[in-house]
Design a protein around this motif. Structure first.
Motif, PDB file in Angstrom:
ATOM      1  N   ASP A  14      -6.842   0.454  15.390  1.00 28.59           N
ATOM      2  CA  ASP A  14      -6.856  -1.012  15.252  1.00 28.59           C
ATOM      3  C   ASP A  14      -5.447  -1.580  15.402  1.00 28.59           C
ATOM      4  OD1 ASP A  14      -9.581  -1.004  14.838  1.00 28.59           O
ATOM      5  OD2 ASP A  14      -9.442  -1.187  12.642  1.00 28.59           O
ATOM      6  N   ILE A  15      -4.478  -0.936  14.791  1.00 27.50           N
ATOM      7  CA  ILE A  15      -3.085  -1.409  14.887  1.00 27.50           C
ATOM      8  C   ILE A  15      -2.591  -1.314  16.328  1.00 27.50           C
ATOM      9  CG2 ILE A  15      -0.694  -0.925  14.200  1.00 27.50           C
ATOM     10  CD1 ILE A  15      -1.881   0.002  11.462  1.00 27.50           C
ATOM     11  N   PHE A  21       0.344  -4.867  11.347  1.00 23.23           N
ATOM     12  CA  PHE A  21       0.025  -5.664  10.167  1.00 23.23           C
ATOM     13  C   PHE A  21       1.309  -6.330   9.694  1.00 23.23           C
ATOM     14  CE2 PHE A  21       0.145  -5.936   5.517  1.00 23.23           C
ATOM     15  CZ  PHE A  21      -0.920  -6.809   5.304  1.00 23.23           C
ATOM     16  N   ILE A  22       1.238  -7.621   9.401  1.00 20.27           N
ATOM     17  CA  ILE A  22       2.379  -8.365   8.856  1.00 20.27           C
ATOM     18  C   ILE A  22       1.946  -8.948   7.516  1.00 20.27           C
ATOM     19  CG2 ILE A  22       3.952 -10.308   9.209  1.00 20.27           C
ATOM     20  CD1 ILE A  22       3.484  -9.869  12.258  1.00 20.27           C
ATOM     21  N   PRO A  23       2.577  -8.480   6.423  1.00 16.28           N
ATOM     22  CA  PRO A  23       2.231  -9.030   5.108  1.00 16.28           C
ATOM     23  C   PRO A  23       2.549 -10.534   5.059  1.00 16.28           C
ATOM     24  CG  PRO A  23       3.528  -7.017   4.892  1.00 16.28           C
ATOM     25  CD  PRO A  23       3.573  -7.416   6.331  1.00 16.28           C
ATOM     26  N   ASN A  44       0.008  -2.245  -1.481  1.00 20.28           N
ATOM     27  CA  ASN A  44      -0.896  -2.321  -0.320  1.00 20.28           C
ATOM     28  C   ASN A  44      -0.146  -2.725   0.945  1.00 20.28           C
ATOM     29  OD1 ASN A  44      -3.147  -1.529  -1.761  1.00 20.28           O
ATOM     30  ND2 ASN A  44      -3.762  -3.631  -2.250  1.00 20.28           N
ATOM     31  N   ASP A  45       0.800  -3.655   0.815  1.00 19.81           N
ATOM     32  CA  ASP A  45       1.615  -4.067   1.966  1.00 19.81           C
ATOM     33  C   ASP A  45       2.419  -2.882   2.492  1.00 19.81           C
ATOM     34  OD1 ASP A  45       0.737  -6.717   1.659  1.00 19.81           O
ATOM     35  OD2 ASP A  45       2.498  -7.296   0.467  1.00 19.81           O
ATOM     36  N   ARG A  46       3.024  -2.130   1.568  1.00 20.29           N
ATOM     37  CA  ARG A  46       3.837  -0.977   1.968  1.00 20.29           C
ATOM     38  C   ARG A  46       2.979   0.083   2.672  1.00 20.29           C
ATOM     39  NH1 ARG A  46       6.342  -2.755  -2.556  1.00 20.29           N
ATOM     40  NH2 ARG A  46       8.553  -3.187  -2.367  1.00 20.29           N
ATOM     41  N   LYS A  47       1.773   0.312   2.182  1.00 15.59           N
ATOM     42  CA  LYS A  47       0.864   1.268   2.832  1.00 15.59           C
ATOM     43  C   LYS A  47       0.503   0.797   4.231  1.00 15.59           C
ATOM     44  CE  LYS A  47      -1.140   3.102  -1.403  1.00 15.59           C
ATOM     45  NZ  LYS A  47      -2.271   3.092  -2.318  1.00 15.59           N
ATOM     46  N   ALA A  48       0.256  -0.492   4.376  1.00 14.31           N
ATOM     47  CA  ALA A  48      -0.083  -1.044   5.702  1.00 14.31           C
ATOM     48  C   ALA A  48       1.114  -0.945   6.657  1.00 14.31           C
ATOM     49  CB  ALA A  48      -0.551  -2.495   5.558  1.00 14.31           C
ATOM     50  N   ILE A  49       2.298  -1.208   6.138  1.00 20.69           N
ATOM     51  CA  ILE A  49       3.517  -1.092   6.953  1.00 20.69           C
ATOM     52  C   ILE A  49       3.708   0.354   7.394  1.00 20.69           C
ATOM     53  CG2 ILE A  49       6.047  -1.265   6.908  1.00 20.69           C
ATOM     54  CD1 ILE A  49       4.703  -3.971   7.165  1.00 20.69           C
ATOM     55  N   GLU A  50       3.413   1.297   6.494  1.00 17.80           N
ATOM     56  CA  GLU A  50       3.501   2.719   6.845  1.00 17.80           C
ATOM     57  C   GLU A  50       2.546   3.041   7.994  1.00 17.80           C
ATOM     58  OE1 GLU A  50       4.578   6.594   7.081  1.00 17.80           O
ATOM     59  OE2 GLU A  50       5.595   5.081   5.869  1.00 17.80           O
TER      60      GLU A  50
END
Length: 149
Positions: A14-15, A21-23, A44-50
């Protein structure tokens, strides 16, 4: 063996397809959505950034592999070009066809052999009986202006 797509694989795909993903956070009146600054990120933001970084790594590695494969092909075909010679039992037409194939393969990979260089190569591999013709062509013509025919 079965190939299963994991949830993580799906999220990474998806990414890759939709972008990173941008928090974000909402502020103001009227309400606006704006990007968070790094110190505002939650777990959750950090996990998405990872996941963004993992997707980027996948793309970079795939590009590097593609580049390495292309360079390997160029190296193999360049060696074929450098070792090229006319086979004793073959015609000049056959030599022309084989040589043109090598030049076209290199061209398709973005490697351009200057005309002068490949004409010198052709002239150098012609049979010994044509040596006087080769010398006459080399002395009389600008190799940059000749056609392969």
């Amino acid at each position: 063996m079965h190939d299963f797509i994991t949830v993580e694989d799906s999220e990474l795909w998806d990414i890759i397809c939709d972008g990173p993903f941008i928090p974000t956070k909402t502020i103001g009146d009227p309400v606006m959505t704006v990007p968070k600054i790094r110190k505002e990120y939650n777990d959750n933001d950090r996990k998405a950034i990872e996941k963004n970084l993992q997707a980027k790594k996948i793309l970079v590695c795939a590009h590097e592999r593609t580049t390495q494969v292309k360079q390997s092909k160029i190296d193999m075909i360049t060696t074929e070009y450098e070792l090229f010679k006319m086979k004793d039992d073959k015609s000049i037409q056959d030599m022309h066809t084989r040589f043109t194939s090598i030049i076209n393969k290199l061209h398709s990979l973005g490697e351009i052999i200057p005309r002068r260089k490949f004409f010198k190569k052709i002239l150098s591999v012609l049979p010994g009986s044509g040596e006087s013709k080769v010398n006459a062509i080399t002395e009389a013509k600008d190799l940059q202006e000749l056609t392969i025919d």
